[in-house]
Design a protein around this motif. Structure first.
Motif, mmCIF file in Angstrom:
data_model
loop_
_atom_site.group_PDB
_atom_site.id
_atom_site.type_symbol
_atom_site.label_atom_id
_atom_site.label_comp_id
_atom_site.label_asym_id
_atom_site.label_seq_id
_atom_site.Cartn_x
_atom_site.Cartn_y
_atom_site.Cartn_z
ATOM 1 N N ALA A 10 -10.779 10.032 -47.197
ATOM 2 C CA ALA A 10 -10.638 8.765 -47.920
ATOM 3 C C ALA A 10 -11.438 7.682 -47.217
ATOM 4 O O ALA A 10 -11.577 7.676 -45.990
ATOM 5 C CB ALA A 10 -9.175 8.367 -47.998
ATOM 6 N N ASP A 14 -11.658 3.563 -51.593
ATOM 7 C CA ASP A 14 -10.745 4.385 -52.389
ATOM 8 C C ASP A 14 -9.379 3.718 -52.556
ATOM 9 O O ASP A 14 -8.514 4.232 -53.277
ATOM 10 C CB ASP A 14 -10.527 5.754 -51.726
ATOM 11 N N ILE A 18 -6.169 4.955 -54.773
ATOM 12 C CA ILE A 18 -4.999 5.437 -54.042
ATOM 13 C C ILE A 18 -3.760 4.636 -54.418
ATOM 14 O O ILE A 18 -2.690 5.208 -54.679
ATOM 15 C CB ILE A 18 -5.248 5.407 -52.522
ATOM 16 N N VAL A 55 -6.282 10.855 -44.189
ATOM 17 C CA VAL A 55 -6.015 10.783 -45.622
ATOM 18 C C VAL A 55 -7.240 11.378 -46.308
ATOM 19 O O VAL A 55 -8.380 11.093 -45.930
ATOM 20 C CB VAL A 55 -5.810 9.321 -46.090
ATOM 21 N N VAL A 57 -8.940 12.467 -50.321
ATOM 22 C CA VAL A 57 -8.854 12.278 -51.771
ATOM 23 C C VAL A 57 -9.504 13.471 -52.447
ATOM 24 O O VAL A 57 -10.355 14.158 -51.866
ATOM 25 C CB VAL A 57 -9.535 10.969 -52.240
ATOM 26 N N VAL A 64 -11.742 9.588 -58.294
ATOM 27 C CA VAL A 64 -10.594 9.956 -57.457
ATOM 28 C C VAL A 64 -9.385 10.142 -58.366
ATOM 29 O O VAL A 64 -9.000 9.234 -59.103
ATOM 30 C CB VAL A 64 -10.313 8.883 -56.388
ATOM 31 N N TRP A 67 -4.629 11.974 -53.927
ATOM 32 C CA TRP A 67 -4.790 11.751 -52.492
ATOM 33 C C TRP A 67 -3.678 12.477 -51.757
ATOM 34 O O TRP A 67 -2.635 12.811 -52.325
ATOM 35 C CB TRP A 67 -4.801 10.262 -52.139
ATOM 36 N N SER A 69 -2.094 13.108 -47.392
ATOM 37 C CA SER A 69 -2.191 12.667 -46.006
ATOM 38 C C SER A 69 -1.323 13.509 -45.089
ATOM 39 O O SER A 69 -0.320 14.079 -45.506
ATOM 40 C CB SER A 69 -1.799 11.190 -45.880
#
Length: 164
Positions: A10, A14, A18, A55, A57, A64, A67, A69
């Motif tokens: 990411a 983004d 997100i 993170v 994506v 996008v 996402w 993480s």
């Protein structure tokens, strides 16, 4: 039709996508989070991340659509080899493989970074996400009964893990 996904780290730009995707998850009660996020808050969140907690994506045709993480599970040093995970996919893209692409990347990153285990807390009634996690080797380890109050109702939280 086969959709081709691209998963990448990411970037600050983004943050709009997100936050929009996360806010859909909040509105859909896919998380115990109840406060909507802003792009500025997500930019700050991204900037505060360290190399052990990236993170990523997922994109389809340069857009996008999700996402994910690796997050701190617990700040105590003994837990440094465990990462909590988050995976969110835009409503319009759900059920089409974007979540799988994100989760596969988290597993790979977890190994590369040196984590021993990935854990998550989800909702037992979210059959699609439970099936996704199970398909990728996560196992159910317990349920917190009535863990959170969401939409005026007590909800259970399912705990899952995968050893790497």
């Amino acid at each position: 039709m086969v959709v081709r996904y691209s998963v990448r780290p990411a970037r600050p730009d983004d943050a709009d996508a997100i936050s929009a995707i996360y806010n859909e998850g909040i509105a859909d009660h896919a998380t115990l989070e109840t406060n909507a996020r802003t792009p500025q808050e997500r930019r700050s969140w991204l900037a505060a991340r360290d190399a052990r907690h990236p993170v990523v994506v997922v994109e389809a045709d340069g857009v996008v659509i999700g996402w994910a993480s690796l997050n701190v599970f617990n700040a105590r040093d003994a837990y440094r080899h465990v990462a909590d995970i988050s995976v969110y996919v835009a409503r319009a893209a759900r059920g089409k493989g974007a979540g799988t692409a994100l989760l596969e990347r988290l597993v790979t990153l977890g190994r590369e970074i040196g984590f021993h285990k990935l854990v998550l807390a989800g909702f037992p009634n979210n059959a699609a996400s439970v099936a996704l996690y199970s398909r990728l080797g996560f196992r159910e380890v317990g349920v917190y009964r009535e863990q959170g109050l969401l939409g005026g109702r007590w909800v259970d939280v399912l705990l899952m893990e995968r050893l790497l």
